[in-house]
Design an enzyme around this catalytic site. Structure first.
Site, PDB file in Angstrom:
ATOM      1  N   GLU A 173       0.840  -1.188   0.000  1.00  0.00           N
ATOM      2  CA  GLU A 173       0.000   0.000   0.000  1.00  0.00           C
ATOM      3  C   GLU A 173       0.885   1.251   0.000  1.00  0.00           C
ATOM      4  O   GLU A 173       0.703   2.156  -0.822  1.00  0.00           O
ATOM      5  CB  GLU A 173      -0.903  -0.013   1.239  1.00  0.00           C
ATOM      6  CG  GLU A 173      -1.776   1.215   1.376  1.00  0.00           C
ATOM      7  CD  GLU A 173      -2.507   1.255   2.707  1.00  0.00           C
ATOM      8  OE1 GLU A 173      -3.469   2.029   2.825  1.00  0.00           O
ATOM      9  OE2 GLU A 173      -2.095   0.530   3.648  1.00  0.00           O
ATOM     10  N   HIS A 174       1.823   1.315   0.938  1.00  0.00           N
ATOM     11  CA  HIS A 174       2.798   2.409   1.021  1.00  0.00           C
ATOM     12  C   HIS A 174       4.190   1.794   0.890  1.00  0.00           C
ATOM     13  O   HIS A 174       4.525   0.874   1.632  1.00  0.00           O
ATOM     14  CB  HIS A 174       2.729   3.129   2.366  1.00  0.00           C
ATOM     15  CG  HIS A 174       1.361   3.559   2.788  1.00  0.00           C
ATOM     16  ND1 HIS A 174       0.554   2.791   3.609  1.00  0.00           N
ATOM     17  CD2 HIS A 174       0.653   4.684   2.503  1.00  0.00           C
ATOM     18  CE1 HIS A 174      -0.582   3.431   3.819  1.00  0.00           C
ATOM     19  NE2 HIS A 174      -0.554   4.573   3.165  1.00  0.00           N
TER      20      HIS A 174
END
Length: 446
Positions: free
Chosen positions: A338-339
Site C-alpha cells: 500500500e505504502h
C-alpha cells in the site's frame, strides 16, 4: 519483537512463489460476507429503523435520526481547534492542486475520413463516502474521499461515519460522528452527512433509506465488515477497493537512517494490531540498528500494547534480508505494498523501477506520514497486494469513459465488408445484416 525472513543466498523464486514467502495479514473477507448479509438485508427492508437499531447494538448509541443536522456541522467547525483547522485547510488545498490536475478532457480521434470516435468523461451522479470512526477517527480520509469526487464533478456527495458515544453527561456531540469529521465535512462543503458505520452504512448507500437516496458508488477505507459489505454489493454499486489492514514496506540499504526507518514502521503499526510493517534490506547492520531503535521509540509513544506491539510482532510484519537492492526490488514488487518507502542511495532511480505499489515515497524526506496528510497525494490506496492490479483513489475513480461513435454513410460503406466478414466468422449473421440493410442488402464495393 519483529521477526526476520532471510532470503539471501539462494535465487529468489518467481511470481506467486515469492509472494508466498512474504509476510501478510490474514484478512478473510469471504468469511465476513455471511455475517454482513443479514445486516445489509435488514437495512434493505427496514431502512432507517435498522440503522438506528445497529447504532445501539454496535456503537452503543441511541439515535433518533441518522441524518446529521446542518447545525451540528456548523457547530463542529466553530468549535474546531484553530491549529487543526489550519492543518485541514492546508491538506485540502494541496489535495486540490494534485487532483485538479487529474481531470480529463474529451478527446476525438478521426479513425478514417468521416469516421470518428470521441471519448468523453462523465462523473458518476451520486457517491457515498465512508470515513472510519472506530479505533481512530480520520478527518484526513474525509478529505481524501471528497476532494477527488468534487474535482471529478460529482454532483451529489454524501458521507457516513459511525456515531460516537457521549464523552460526558449532556454531551451534544454524542450520537453524532466525531466532531473533527463533521468539521472536515463543513470545510469541504459536504453537507449531507449520516451517523452510520460498518456494513450498515454501505447498505444505506447501496439500497437507500427514507433519509438517504441510493448512491451509484461507495468509496473509503474501513474495517473487514465494510470490506465485506462492499463485496456483497459489487455489481449493484461501484466501489473503490476492499481495503484491508494498512501496510508499509521500506526498501532500504546501508545509507538509510535507522531512526527514520524505525519511526516509519511504528507510524503504520499504530493504526491497528493487524497493520503490516515490513523492512526489506541488504544490510544486516541496518536491520540490527532498526531493531535496537524500535524499543525506545515504542516506549515513548501511545497505543503500545493494543496496537503497535501486536502489529510489529504479528505474522504480517518482518525484516526481510536480501542479497542486494536488485533483489530487494524484486521482493517489494512481489509484495505490492500500500505504502512503499525507498530509502536507498539514488532513491529516485530505484523508485522509478518499482512496478507495484499504491504510493511510493522517495528518500528520507518523504515519509508515509506526509502522504497521509499533506503531500497532496491520496491516501486511499490498494492493500493486500492489490497494488499489482489496482490504483489508489483519484479523480478517475469517479469518472466513466464513454465512447461516442460518429460515421458518415461513405465511412460506413468503406468498412462494411470487413464487418460482414467478421460477423459471419462468429456465426452472427444478423450483425452483418444490420450493415447490409443500410445499403439495399448488398455489401458495398471496396
Amino acid at each position: 519483537m519483529i521477526s526476520r525472513i532471510d532470503l539471501r543466498g539462494d535465487a529468489l523464486p518467481e511470481g506467486a512463489a515469492l509472494r508466498d514467502l512474504l509476510p501478510r495479514a490474514e484478512f478473510d473477507v469471504e468469511a465476513a460476507l455471511e455475517k454482513v448479509r443479514p445486516i445489509c438485508e435488514a437495512v434493505h427492508h427496514r431502512g432507517t429503523s435498522a440503522l438506528i437499531d445497529y447504532a445501539e447494538k454496535f456503537d452503543g448509541v441511541k439515535l433518533e435520526r441518522v441524518r446529521v443536522p446542518a447545525a451540528a456541522l456548523a457547530d463542529a467547525l466553530e468549535r474546531l481547534d484553530p491549529e487543526v483547522r489550519a492543518a485541514l485547510e492546508e491538506s485540502i488545498r494541496r489535495a486540490r492542486i494534485v487532483h485538479r490536475a487529474q481531470r480529463r478532457d474529451a478527446h476525438t480521434t478521426q479513425v478514417v475520413p468521416g469516421g470518428t470516435v470521441t471519448e468523453k468523461w462523465v462523473p458518476v451522479e451520486r457517491v457515498g463516502l465512508y470515513a472510519p470512526g472506530g479505533r481512530s477517527v480520520y478527518p484526513s480520509s474525509v478529505i481524501m474521499n471528497a476532494v477527488p469526487a468534487q474535482e471529478a464533478g460529482v454532483e451529489s456527495i454524501a458521507l457516513s461515519s459511525p456515531p460516537q458515544k457521549p464523552r460526558f453527561e449532556g454531551d451534544a456531540a454524542g450520537g453524532l460522528p466525531h466532531p473533527t469529521i463533521l468539521a472536515a465535512c463543513a470545510l469541504l462543503g459536504v453537507d449531507e452527512v449520516y451517523a452510520a458505520g460498518g456494513a450498515q452504512a454501505v447498505a444505506m448507500f447501496a439500497y437507500g433509506t427514507e433519509e438517504c437516496a441510493p448512491a451509484n458508488m461507495v468509496t473509503g477505507p474501513g474495517n473487514i465488515w465494510v470490506a465485506a459489505a462492499k463485496r456483497y454489493f459489487t455489481g449493484r454499486i461501484g466501489i473503490d477497493t476492499e481495503a484491508g489492514p494498512t501496510e508499509i514496506a521500506i526498501l532500504a540499504d546501508e545509507s538509510a537512517d535507522p531512526v527514520h526507518v524505525a519511526a516509519d514502521l511504528i507510524s503504520q503499526a499504530e493504526h491497528d494490531p493487524m497493520a503490516a510493517a515490513v523492512l526489506v534490506t541488504d544490510s544486516t547492520e541496518l536491520a540490527d540498528a532498526v531493531e535496537k531503535e524500535l524499543e525506545p521509540q515504542i516506549a515513548a509513544t501511545k497505543h503500545v500494547e493494543d496496537r503497535i506491539v501486536p502489529a510489529l510482532s504479528g505474522r504480517q510484519s518482518a525484516i526481510v534480508l536480501v542479497d542486494g537492492v536488485e533483489e530487494g526490488l524484486r521482493v517489494v514488487n512481489a509484495y505490492g505494498a500500500e505504502h512503499l518507502e525507498i530509502q536507498t542511495a539514488d532513491a529516485a532511480a530505484v523508485a522509478a523501477r518499482v512496478r507495484n505499489a499504491g504510493a511510493i515515497f522517495v528518500g528520507p524526506w518523504a515519509p508515509v506520514s506526509l502522504g497521509d496528510y499533506c503531500a497532496g497525494s491520496n491516501h486511499v490506496l490498494p492493500t493486500g497486494g492489490c497494488a499489482c492490479h489496482s490504483s489508489g483513489l483519484s479523480v478517475q475513480s469517479f469518472l466513466r469513459g464513454i465512447h461516442i461513435v460518429d460515421y458518415t454513410r461513405d465511412a460506413l460503406a468503406e468498412v462494411t465488408h470487413h464487418v460482414v466478414t467478421l460477423a459471419e466468422a462468429e456465426d452472427l449473421p444478423a450483425h452483418g445484416a444490420a450493415m447490409k440493410a443500410r445499403f439495399g442488402w448488398k455489401v458495398p464495393k471496396e
